[in-house]
Design a protein around this motif. Structure first.
Motif, PDB file in Angstrom:
ATOM      1  N   ARG A  23      36.735  81.634  34.783  1.00 33.76           N
ATOM      2  CA  ARG A  23      37.433  82.926  34.742  1.00 33.76           C
ATOM      3  C   ARG A  23      36.484  84.095  35.002  1.00 33.76           C
ATOM      4  O   ARG A  23      36.840  85.244  34.808  1.00 33.76           O
ATOM      5  N   ASP A  24      35.254  83.772  35.433  1.00 30.80           N
ATOM      6  CA  ASP A  24      34.243  84.774  35.756  1.00 30.80           C
ATOM      7  C   ASP A  24      33.892  85.635  34.535  1.00 30.80           C
ATOM      8  O   ASP A  24      33.711  86.853  34.646  1.00 30.80           O
ATOM      9  N   VAL A  25      33.797  84.990  33.370  1.00 28.61           N
ATOM     10  CA  VAL A  25      33.390  85.665  32.140  1.00 28.61           C
ATOM     11  C   VAL A  25      32.080  85.048  31.686  1.00 28.61           C
ATOM     12  O   VAL A  25      31.988  83.833  31.499  1.00 28.61           O
ATOM     13  N   SER A  26      31.047  85.861  31.505  1.00 29.68           N
ATOM     14  CA  SER A  26      29.736  85.357  31.129  1.00 29.68           C
ATOM     15  C   SER A  26      29.638  85.192  29.614  1.00 29.68           C
ATOM     16  O   SER A  26      29.805  86.166  28.872  1.00 29.68           O
ATOM     17  N   PRO A  27      29.373  83.962  29.108  1.00 28.94           N
ATOM     18  CA  PRO A  27      29.244  83.738  27.658  1.00 28.94           C
ATOM     19  C   PRO A  27      27.869  84.159  27.147  1.00 28.94           C
ATOM     20  O   PRO A  27      27.061  83.348  26.696  1.00 28.94           O
ATOM     21  N   SER A  28      27.578  85.461  27.242  1.00 25.40           N
ATOM     22  CA  SER A  28      26.277  85.975  26.843  1.00 25.40           C
ATOM     23  C   SER A  28      26.457  87.319  26.145  1.00 25.40           C
ATOM     24  O   SER A  28      27.562  87.879  26.101  1.00 25.40           O
ATOM     25  N   PHE A  29      25.350  87.845  25.600  1.00 24.74           N
ATOM     26  CA  PHE A  29      25.404  89.148  24.936  1.00 24.74           C
ATOM     27  C   PHE A  29      25.766  90.250  25.930  1.00 24.74           C
ATOM     28  O   PHE A  29      26.503  91.184  25.601  1.00 24.74           O
ATOM     29  N   LYS A  30      25.262  90.135  27.159  1.00 25.76           N
ATOM     30  CA  LYS A  30      25.590  91.123  28.192  1.00 25.76           C
ATOM     31  C   LYS A  30      27.085  91.117  28.490  1.00 25.76           C
ATOM     32  O   LYS A  30      27.713  92.168  28.656  1.00 25.76           O
ATOM     33  N   GLY A  31      27.655  89.895  28.550  1.00 23.30           N
ATOM     34  CA  GLY A  31      29.091  89.792  28.787  1.00 23.30           C
ATOM     35  C   GLY A  31      29.910  90.363  27.644  1.00 23.30           C
ATOM     36  O   GLY A  31      30.975  90.946  27.851  1.00 23.30           O
ATOM     37  N   PHE A  32      29.389  90.201  26.407  1.00 25.16           N
ATOM     38  CA  PHE A  32      30.092  90.755  25.245  1.00 25.16           C
ATOM     39  C   PHE A  32      30.103  92.282  25.276  1.00 25.16           C
ATOM     40  O   PHE A  32      31.110  92.923  24.976  1.00 25.16           O
ATOM     41  N   VAL A  33      28.947  92.878  25.648  1.00 26.94           N
ATOM     42  CA  VAL A  33      28.864  94.340  25.738  1.00 26.94           C
ATOM     43  C   VAL A  33      29.760  94.858  26.861  1.00 26.94           C
ATOM     44  O   VAL A  33      30.411  95.899  26.721  1.00 26.94           O
ATOM     45  N   LYS A  34      29.817  94.124  27.968  1.00 26.91           N
ATOM     46  CA  LYS A  34      30.593  94.553  29.129  1.00 26.91           C
ATOM     47  C   LYS A  34      32.090  94.466  28.870  1.00 26.91           C
ATOM     48  O   LYS A  34      32.856  95.365  29.251  1.00 26.91           O
ATOM     49  N   ASN A  35      32.537  93.390  28.227  1.00 35.25           N
ATOM     50  CA  ASN A  35      33.975  93.210  27.989  1.00 35.25           C
ATOM     51  C   ASN A  35      34.167  92.477  26.660  1.00 35.25           C
ATOM     52  O   ASN A  35      34.435  91.285  26.633  1.00 35.25           O
ATOM     53  N   PRO A  36      34.054  93.191  25.526  1.00 34.12           N
ATOM     54  CA  PRO A  36      34.130  92.528  24.211  1.00 34.12           C
ATOM     55  C   PRO A  36      35.482  91.895  23.913  1.00 34.12           C
ATOM     56  O   PRO A  36      35.555  90.836  23.291  1.00 34.12           O
ATOM     57  N   VAL A  37      36.562  92.540  24.367  1.00 33.13           N
ATOM     58  CA  VAL A  37      37.905  92.001  24.084  1.00 33.13           C
ATOM     59  C   VAL A  37      38.096  90.649  24.763  1.00 33.13           C
ATOM     60  O   VAL A  37      38.603  89.695  24.170  1.00 33.13           O
ATOM     61  N   MET A  38      37.669  90.558  26.013  1.00 34.39           N
ATOM     62  CA  MET A  38      37.786  89.304  26.752  1.00 34.39           C
ATOM     63  C   MET A  38      36.911  88.212  26.137  1.00 34.39           C
ATOM     64  O   MET A  38      37.312  87.045  26.055  1.00 34.39           O
ATOM     65  N   MET A  39      35.719  88.589  25.675  1.00 26.58           N
ATOM     66  CA  MET A  39      34.830  87.614  25.043  1.00 26.58           C
ATOM     67  C   MET A  39      35.453  87.034  23.772  1.00 26.58           C
ATOM     68  O   MET A  39      35.397  85.831  23.530  1.00 26.58           O
TER      69      MET A  39
END
Length: 237
Positions: free
Chosen positions: A158-174
């Motif tokens: 789904r093109d979502v990165s399971p990382s801290f950067k991904g959490f900061v970029k899109n927390p709701v999706m994470m």
């Protein structure tokens, strides 16, 4: 055949009761450790035990992480002052007490088979009310870890990165992609493992049998002796 393969992965096979004794000794040693240097020796001893069990990568990473925290404490916090110094000192004090036991627990859990653990506890006549929850836990942790790998693969699709950067970029999706499916998978795994354990006769009141001979050997006595020596050294420092 499966037993032989797993025995090859475990270079030295220790009795499950030995691992429990080592956990208790590590807890005592970490609690009364007189210095950080003393705790470094404990970590090296735990890492050596892990390598004997075949956990080379885990032991190496755990040792490097602890030594990094040790060097940070010695060279940075020694001369610093202020609020940041107080915050890091309080946090690291807790980490240094918990870290050795956590590292040894990871080695013990990953190298102990459920049937061996049950047989060992049966030999010392431990109540099933205590043994059964721990037996389920030994299978629960690897199952949840496997589900976590599946969740990460699905997130990448789904093109979502399971990382801290991904959490900061899109927390709701994470949160939607990690916590919701992980909680559901954990709950389902707990139910399935409990049912499987009952089906396999975990509540059987009769004595259990095991293909692997469960008994203390010279290697068990030797490794326990090493931890006892370290404990006595700490008591008389």
């Amino acid at each position: 055949m499966m037993v032989d393969v797993e025995r090859k992965k475990q270079y030295v096979h220790f009795d499950p009761r030995t691992k429990i004794i080592l956990l208790v000794l590590s807890l005592i040693i970490a609690t009364m450790a007189p210095s950080l240097t003393y705790e470094c020796i404990l970590i090296l001893l735990i890492a050596g035990f892990g390598m004997l069990c075949g956990k080379f990568r885990y032991s190496l990473i755990g040792t490097v992480a602890f030594m990094s925290l040790y060097l940070f404490t010695v060279f940075y916090l020694k001369d610093s002052t202020g609020t940041l110094h107080t915050m890091f000192t309080a946090w690291l004090s807790l980490v240094f007490k918990v870290y050795p036991c956590g590292m040894l627990s990871g080695i013990a859990v990953s190298t102990t088979r459920v049937n061996e653990f049950l047989s060992a506890m049966n030999k010392v006549h431990v109540s099933k009310k205590i043994v059964i929850p721990f037996a389920v836990m030994l299978r629960y942790i690897p199952t949840v870890r496997e589900d976590w790998h599946y969740i990460k693969d699905a997130m990448r699709l789904r093109d979502v990165s399971p990382s801290f950067k991904g959490f900061v970029k899109n927390p709701v999706m994470m949160i939607e992609c990690i916590y919701v499916p992980l909680l559901m998978a954990a709950s389902k795994a707990a139910d399935e493992l409990s049912i499987a354990a009952v089906t396999r006769g975990i509540e059987n009141p009769h004595s259990r049998t095991c293909l692997v001979q469960i008994r203390f050997q010279k290697k068990d006595i030797l490794i326990i002796g090493c931890f006892l020596v370290l404990l006595l050294v700490g008591l008389f420092l």
